[in-house]
Design a protein around this motif. Structure first.
Motif, PDB file in Angstrom:
ATOM      1  N   LEU A   9       2.606 -44.273 -23.032  1.00  0.00           N
ATOM      2  CA  LEU A   9       2.940 -45.026 -21.506  1.00  0.00           C
ATOM      3  C   LEU A   9       3.161 -44.039 -20.466  1.00  0.00           C
ATOM      4  CD1 LEU A   9       4.047 -47.463 -20.272  1.00  0.00           C
ATOM      5  CD2 LEU A   9       6.430 -46.804 -20.991  1.00  0.00           C
ATOM      6  N   ILE A  10       3.608 -42.649 -20.689  1.00  0.00           N
ATOM      7  CA  ILE A  10       3.506 -41.550 -19.743  1.00  0.00           C
ATOM      8  C   ILE A  10       2.104 -41.222 -19.080  1.00  0.00           C
ATOM      9  CG2 ILE A  10       4.255 -39.157 -19.379  1.00  0.00           C
ATOM     10  CD1 ILE A  10       6.584 -39.523 -21.154  1.00  0.00           C
ATOM     11  N   GLY A  11       1.258 -41.417 -20.235  1.00  0.00           N
ATOM     12  CA  GLY A  11       0.037 -41.011 -19.966  1.00  0.00           C
ATOM     13  C   GLY A  11      -0.669 -42.165 -18.854  1.00  0.00           C
ATOM     14  N   THR A  64      -2.316 -44.011 -13.530  1.00  0.00           N
ATOM     15  CA  THR A  64      -1.899 -44.932 -12.438  1.00  0.00           C
ATOM     16  C   THR A  64      -1.545 -43.763 -11.009  1.00  0.00           C
ATOM     17  OG1 THR A  64      -0.996 -46.593 -13.651  1.00  0.00           O
ATOM     18  CG2 THR A  64      -0.257 -46.639 -11.587  1.00  0.00           C
ATOM     19  N   ALA A  65      -0.743 -42.812 -11.174  1.00  0.00           N
ATOM     20  CA  ALA A  65      -0.271 -42.054 -10.205  1.00  0.00           C
ATOM     21  C   ALA A  65      -1.562 -41.258  -9.729  1.00  0.00           C
ATOM     22  CB  ALA A  65       0.720 -41.122 -10.310  1.00  0.00           C
ATOM     23  N   LEU A 114      -4.720 -42.327  -9.669  1.00  0.00           N
ATOM     24  CA  LEU A 114      -5.479 -43.177  -8.693  1.00  0.00           C
ATOM     25  C   LEU A 114      -4.979 -43.535  -7.417  1.00  0.00           C
ATOM     26  CD1 LEU A 114      -6.451 -45.748 -11.671  1.00  0.00           C
ATOM     27  CD2 LEU A 114      -8.002 -44.215 -10.339  1.00  0.00           C
ATOM     28  N   PHE A 115      -3.754 -43.670  -7.381  1.00  0.00           N
ATOM     29  CA  PHE A 115      -2.922 -43.887  -6.099  1.00  0.00           C
ATOM     30  C   PHE A 115      -2.939 -42.547  -5.323  1.00  0.00           C
ATOM     31  CE2 PHE A 115       1.087 -43.455  -3.533  1.00  0.00           C
ATOM     32  CZ  PHE A 115       0.972 -44.865  -3.035  1.00  0.00           C
ATOM     33  N   ALA A 116      -2.828 -41.324  -5.831  1.00  0.00           N
ATOM     34  CA  ALA A 116      -3.044 -40.312  -4.999  1.00  0.00           C
ATOM     35  C   ALA A 116      -4.341 -40.106  -4.376  1.00  0.00           C
ATOM     36  CB  ALA A 116      -2.830 -38.953  -6.248  1.00  0.00           C
ATOM     37  N   ILE A 117      -5.582 -40.500  -5.219  1.00  0.00           N
ATOM     38  CA  ILE A 117      -6.875 -40.661  -4.575  1.00  0.00           C
ATOM     39  C   ILE A 117      -6.947 -41.401  -3.335  1.00  0.00           C
ATOM     40  CG2 ILE A 117      -9.292 -40.723  -5.128  1.00  0.00           C
ATOM     41  CD1 ILE A 117      -8.606 -39.739  -7.777  1.00  0.00           C
ATOM     42  N   ALA A 118      -6.187 -42.786  -3.831  1.00  0.00           N
ATOM     43  CA  ALA A 118      -6.626 -43.757  -2.363  1.00  0.00           C
ATOM     44  C   ALA A 118      -5.546 -43.732  -1.380  1.00  0.00           C
ATOM     45  CB  ALA A 118      -6.526 -45.136  -3.378  1.00  0.00           C
ATOM     46  N   SER A 119      -4.678 -42.853  -1.537  1.00  0.00           N
ATOM     47  CA  SER A 119      -3.277 -42.603  -0.608  1.00  0.00           C
ATOM     48  C   SER A 119      -3.862 -42.363   0.902  1.00  0.00           C
ATOM     49  CB  SER A 119      -2.412 -41.980  -0.900  1.00  0.00           C
ATOM     50  OG  SER A 119      -2.661 -40.667  -1.247  1.00  0.00           O
ATOM     51  N   ILE A 178      -5.185 -37.771 -13.338  1.00  0.00           N
ATOM     52  CA  ILE A 178      -5.860 -38.664 -14.167  1.00  0.00           C
ATOM     53  C   ILE A 178      -6.203 -37.900 -15.650  1.00  0.00           C
ATOM     54  CG2 ILE A 178      -8.038 -40.042 -14.459  1.00  0.00           C
ATOM     55  CD1 ILE A 178      -7.654 -40.426 -11.433  1.00  0.00           C
ATOM     56  N   THR A 179      -6.792 -36.671 -15.311  1.00  0.00           N
ATOM     57  CA  THR A 179      -7.105 -35.671 -16.688  1.00  0.00           C
ATOM     58  C   THR A 179      -6.061 -35.715 -17.581  1.00  0.00           C
ATOM     59  OG1 THR A 179      -8.890 -34.318 -15.154  1.00  0.00           O
ATOM     60  CG2 THR A 179      -8.121 -33.690 -17.363  1.00  0.00           C
ATOM     61  N   ILE A 180      -4.859 -35.226 -17.016  1.00  0.00           N
ATOM     62  CA  ILE A 180      -3.660 -35.096 -17.957  1.00  0.00           C
ATOM     63  C   ILE A 180      -3.429 -36.620 -18.404  1.00  0.00           C
ATOM     64  CG2 ILE A 180      -1.064 -34.768 -18.083  1.00  0.00           C
ATOM     65  CD1 ILE A 180      -1.724 -32.898 -15.586  1.00  0.00           C
ATOM     66  N   GLY A 181      -3.512 -37.636 -17.804  1.00  0.00           N
ATOM     67  CA  GLY A 181      -3.161 -38.923 -18.343  1.00  0.00           C
ATOM     68  C   GLY A 181      -4.179 -39.259 -19.438  1.00  0.00           C
ATOM     69  N   LEU A 182      -5.307 -39.003 -19.399  1.00  0.00           N
ATOM     70  CA  LEU A 182      -6.365 -39.448 -20.183  1.00  0.00           C
ATOM     71  C   LEU A 182      -6.132 -38.575 -21.544  1.00  0.00           C
ATOM     72  CD1 LEU A 182      -9.631 -39.843 -18.178  1.00  0.00           C
ATOM     73  CD2 LEU A 182      -8.300 -41.491 -19.074  1.00  0.00           C
TER      74      LEU A 182
END
Length: 207
Positions: A54-56, A61-62, A64-69, A90-94
């Motif tokens: 869930l943390i991943g 999500t964070a 993707l939000f940072a890239i689109a902000s 995203i890399t850490i999340g994956l």
């Protein structure tokens, strides 16, 4: 004109029959040439469970939000920095989402490996697989409650799970595999009993 249409329909019908016949023969040949199973792989993971996975997902999500902000909010943040931060998140999340532990058997070499997987790369050492004499399937019921977290639905109640237990020369099982489905547990137990040349015992509650 009508005869020509009938002739075309008949040709299409004949071609379909020919294709079905060839497909049936090919399927039969494929089934005959299926290689015997060499490995068994049990993965311990739940993608949407509370915990690391869930943390991943939150990291992704964070990111993707940072890239689109910069585009959404028209902020003063440089797009290059936003992309760099987002890509790192995203890399850490994956890496977190794709991580899990598991057990794999090599039936031919009679070896077992307890491993941890990161991005499909399995870390672990092979060891000798003990002689499994009994494969047992049992059901287990327990009361489960998940804490409301705003993401996964709140749940409280009894959950039925099914265990496949592998016994050697000890009263305690050498390996234990947990399944949410009765059918899946039965399928894997039969497979293991066949390839390990072990006795299969099914609990009365499973029948």
């Amino acid at each position: 004109m009508f005869k020509k249409d009938l002739f075309k329909i008949k040709k299409i019908y004949d071609l379909c029959n020919c294709w079905l016949e060839l497909n049936t023969k090919f399927t039969a040949i494929s089934e005959i040439n299926v290689c015997p199973m060499k490995n068994f792989d049990y993965k311990r993971r739940k993608l949407f469970s509370i915990g690391p996975h869930l943390i991943g997902l939150l990291f992704i999500t964070a990111g993707l939000f940072a890239i689109a902000s910069p585009v959404i909010f028209k902020s003063e943040i440089e797009p290059e920095k936003a992309i760099l931060v987002g890509a790192a998140a995203i890399t850490i999340g994956l890496m977190v989402v794709t991580s899990y532990s598991g057990t794999t058997f090599n039936f031919e070499e009679k070896k077992v490996k307890e491993y941890t997987s990161f991005c499909s790369y399995k870390i672990g050492e092979w060891s000798s697989l003990p002689d499994i004499l009994l494969v047992k399937v049992v059901s287990h019921s327990y009361h489960a409650t998940n804490t409301p977290n705003g993401i996964s639905p709140t749940f409280s109640g009894y959950v039925n799970v099914y265990k496949v237990l592998l016994y050697a020369n000890h009263p305690t099982p050498e390996f234990s595999f947990l399944y949410a489905s009765n059918a899946q547990a039965m399928k894997e137990a039969k497979l293991l009993a066949t390839h390990l040349h072990a006795e299969l015992e099914i609990s009365d509650l499973m029948v």
